[in-house]
Design an enzyme around this catalytic site. Structure first.
Site, PDB file in Angstrom:
ATOM      1  N   MET A  30      -1.475  -0.156  10.629  1.00  0.00           N
ATOM      2  CA  MET A  30      -0.164  -1.192  10.434  1.00  0.00           C
ATOM      3  C   MET A  30       1.111  -0.343  10.421  1.00  0.00           C
ATOM      4  O   MET A  30       2.494  -1.546  10.964  1.00  0.00           O
ATOM      5  CB  MET A  30      -0.416  -1.928   9.166  1.00  0.00           C
ATOM      6  CG  MET A  30      -1.730  -2.860   9.835  1.00  0.00           C
ATOM      7  SD  MET A  30      -1.512  -4.439   8.895  1.00  0.00           S
ATOM      8  CE  MET A  30      -1.313  -4.617   7.156  1.00  0.00           C
ATOM      9  N   TYR A  32       4.269   2.174   9.581  1.00  0.00           N
ATOM     10  CA  TYR A  32       5.573   2.182   8.351  1.00  0.00           C
ATOM     11  C   TYR A  32       4.715   3.229   7.483  1.00  0.00           C
ATOM     12  O   TYR A  32       4.174   3.462   6.681  1.00  0.00           O
ATOM     13  CB  TYR A  32       5.196   0.975   8.072  1.00  0.00           C
ATOM     14  CG  TYR A  32       7.003   1.013   7.087  1.00  0.00           C
ATOM     15  CD1 TYR A  32       8.396   0.681   7.765  1.00  0.00           C
ATOM     16  CD2 TYR A  32       7.097   1.082   5.688  1.00  0.00           C
ATOM     17  CE1 TYR A  32       9.550   0.828   7.758  1.00  0.00           C
ATOM     18  CE2 TYR A  32       8.422   1.484   5.587  1.00  0.00           C
ATOM     19  CZ  TYR A  32       9.582   1.473   6.188  1.00  0.00           C
ATOM     20  OH  TYR A  32      11.608   1.571   6.249  1.00  0.00           O
ATOM     21  N   HIS A  37      -0.907   7.843   4.864  1.00  0.00           N
ATOM     22  CA  HIS A  37      -1.952   7.895   6.530  1.00  0.00           C
ATOM     23  C   HIS A  37      -1.595   9.636   6.378  1.00  0.00           C
ATOM     24  O   HIS A  37      -2.787   9.610   7.656  1.00  0.00           O
ATOM     25  CB  HIS A  37      -1.191   7.259   7.088  1.00  0.00           C
ATOM     26  CG  HIS A  37      -0.348   5.772   6.723  1.00  0.00           C
ATOM     27  ND1 HIS A  37       0.761   5.201   6.364  1.00  0.00           N
ATOM     28  CD2 HIS A  37      -1.688   4.757   7.296  1.00  0.00           C
ATOM     29  CE1 HIS A  37       0.548   3.904   5.862  1.00  0.00           C
ATOM     30  NE2 HIS A  37      -0.883   3.846   6.496  1.00  0.00           N
ATOM     31  N   GLN A  61      -4.696 -11.186   8.996  1.00  0.00           N
ATOM     32  CA  GLN A  61      -5.502 -11.200   8.002  1.00  0.00           C
ATOM     33  C   GLN A  61      -4.279 -11.054   7.032  1.00  0.00           C
ATOM     34  O   GLN A  61      -3.952 -11.356   6.055  1.00  0.00           O
ATOM     35  CB  GLN A  61      -5.184  -9.234   7.711  1.00  0.00           C
ATOM     36  CG  GLN A  61      -4.014  -8.674   8.183  1.00  0.00           C
ATOM     37  CD  GLN A  61      -4.632  -6.714   8.395  1.00  0.00           C
ATOM     38  OE1 GLN A  61      -5.154  -7.024   9.482  1.00  0.00           O
ATOM     39  NE2 GLN A  61      -4.636  -5.747   6.727  1.00  0.00           N
ATOM     40  N   GLY A 147      -8.403   4.610   4.050  1.00  0.00           N
ATOM     41  CA  GLY A 147      -7.811   4.744   2.342  1.00  0.00           C
ATOM     42  C   GLY A 147      -8.294   3.671   1.821  1.00  0.00           C
ATOM     43  O   GLY A 147      -9.136   2.803   1.401  1.00  0.00           O
ATOM     44  N   MET A 184       0.649   5.174  -3.104  1.00  0.00           N
ATOM     45  CA  MET A 184       2.017   5.026  -1.690  1.00  0.00           C
ATOM     46  C   MET A 184       1.473   3.515  -1.368  1.00  0.00           C
ATOM     47  O   MET A 184      -0.142   3.953  -0.685  1.00  0.00           O
ATOM     48  CB  MET A 184       1.999   5.817  -0.428  1.00  0.00           C
ATOM     49  CG  MET A 184       2.381   7.535  -1.721  1.00  0.00           C
ATOM     50  SD  MET A 184       2.623   8.806  -0.508  1.00  0.00           S
ATOM     51  CE  MET A 184       3.655  10.307  -1.108  1.00  0.00           C
ATOM     52  N   SER A 186       2.517   0.717   2.166  1.00  0.00           N
ATOM     53  CA  SER A 186       3.807   0.667   3.247  1.00  0.00           C
ATOM     54  C   SER A 186       4.681  -0.827   2.548  1.00  0.00           C
ATOM     55  O   SER A 186       5.792  -0.668   2.298  1.00  0.00           O
ATOM     56  CB  SER A 186       3.749   0.385   3.896  1.00  0.00           C
ATOM     57  OG  SER A 186       2.629   1.008   5.151  1.00  0.00           O
TER      58      SER A 186
HETATM   59  O1  PAF Z   1      -5.523  -0.888   6.143  1.00  0.00           O
HETATM   60  C1  PAF Z   1      -4.579  -1.389   6.642  1.00  0.00           C
HETATM   61  O2  PAF Z   1      -3.213  -0.811   6.796  1.00  0.00           O
HETATM   62  C2  PAF Z   1      -4.815  -2.477   7.553  1.00  0.00           C
HETATM   63  O3  PAF Z   1      -5.916  -3.930   6.852  1.00  0.00           O
HETATM   64  C3  PAF Z   1      -6.086  -2.330   8.404  1.00  0.00           C
HETATM   65  C4  PAF Z   1      -7.121  -1.386   8.848  1.00  0.00           C
HETATM   66  C5  PAF Z   1      -5.812  -1.019   9.871  1.00  0.00           C
HETATM   67  C6  PAF Z   1      -6.359  -3.536   9.525  1.00  0.00           C
HETATM   68  O4  PAF Z   1      -5.290  -4.316   9.741  1.00  0.00           O
END
Ligand code: PAF
Length: 282
Positions: A30, A32, A37, A61, A147, A184, A186
């Site tokens: 998502m 940031y 990541h 979500q 993660g 860590m 965001s």
């Molecule tokens: O973990 C996330 O960043 C989100 O839940 C994902 C897997 C990108 C789905 O929107």
């Protein structure tokens, strides 16, 4: 590196890659981006030919009272980080394209979604599973990385892939922590100075749980009690849940015979943070 914002263009790109016999590795995000990541991208780079990362803050979500609008965003910086991590394609569609008017098909991974974060965030995993299957259908990856900080999310995606015979290899990657132990996320960017300090109680609490387990305590109750004490000693922290549960089903455990997940969600000010650790003899 190429930025694709159009679903059709992404589908065409992926079809061409497939035709050429190359493999696609996918890291959904998502945005940031942080070093957590970064670790997914570094591993992803090793696992196939073309590395695709999505950046999409998925509205479905987030609950009505949650932080969708306030979720941190910084596309320019994310693109720089993607480039530095040798990403081939950044896919960043708009919410209007992903959920056009009339959209009404959702995916529920039933039992796994009804534990831990699913209780405080009804509909959250339905939103996650739905967007992830859409992204899988658009990008057609061979491998996807997630993660372990969002351990429940990883289980939900693995279950979905198995139940629906999706044929994608789902790889979980260890939590990446700041130097002082904070996982860590965001969302850490929302913490002010005193909240950032207070947020350390999550790590201290799971470390205490780990020490107790490793010193021979196999009953969940004393571990849960001690973990809760540590969080409750922190005035800025409010516990959402603390659980010792089965690492596959997320059902609560009273006694740990082999492995267990110690998972917690805690609000620090307005920011909800999660952390976990697998308690294991090996
Ligand atoms: O973990 C996330 O960043 C989100 O839940 C994902 C897997 C990108 C789905 O929107």
């Amino acid at each position: 590196m190429r930025l694709i914002t159009n679903i059709q263009e992404m589908r065409l790109f992926s079809s061409d890659v497939k035709k050429s016999g190359k493999t696609i590795v996918f890291v959904p995000t998502m945005g940031y981006l942080h070093d957590g990541h970064g670790s997914l991208l570094a591993k992803g780079r090793e696992l196939g030919d073309i590395l695709v990362m999505s950046i999409f803050v998925n509205p479905i979500q987030f609950g009505a009272k949650e932080d969708y609008a306030a979720y941190p965003r910084d596309l320019n910086n994310d693109l720089k980080m993607a480039e530095a991590n040798k990403v081939d394609i950044v896919f960043s569609p708009t919410a209007e394209d992903m959920y056009p008017e009339g959209f009404q098909t959702y995916l529920d991974v039933e039992r796994l979604s009804n534990h831990l974060c699913g209780l405080a965030r009804p509909g959250h995993f339905r939103g996650v599973a739905t967007v992830v299957i859409k992204l899988f259908n658009i990008i057609k990856p061979d491998t996807a990385l997630f993660g372990e900080k969002d351990f429940q999310q990883l289980l939900v995606i693995k279950r979905m892939v198995q139940d629906l015979n999706i044929g994608i290899d789902v790889v979980g990657m260890p939590i990446i922590r700041e130097e002082d132990g904070l996982a860590m996320s965001s969302r850490n960017s929302h913490l002010n100075k005193s909240e950032r300090k207070a947020a350390l109680c999550l790590f201290q609490a799971i470390m205490k749980g780990k020490d107790m387990y490793e010193s021979g305590i196999k009953d969940a109750e004393p571990i849960l009690k001690e973990v809760r004490n540590i969080i409750e000693e922190e005035p800025l922290a409010v516990v959402d849940y603390i659980r010792v549960c089965d690492i596959n089903t997320l059902e609560d455990l009273e006694k740990i015979t082999d492995k267990a997940l110690l998972a917690l969600a805690v609000k620090i000010g307005k920011t909800r943070l999660v952390d976990n650790i697998v308690l294991s003899n090996s």
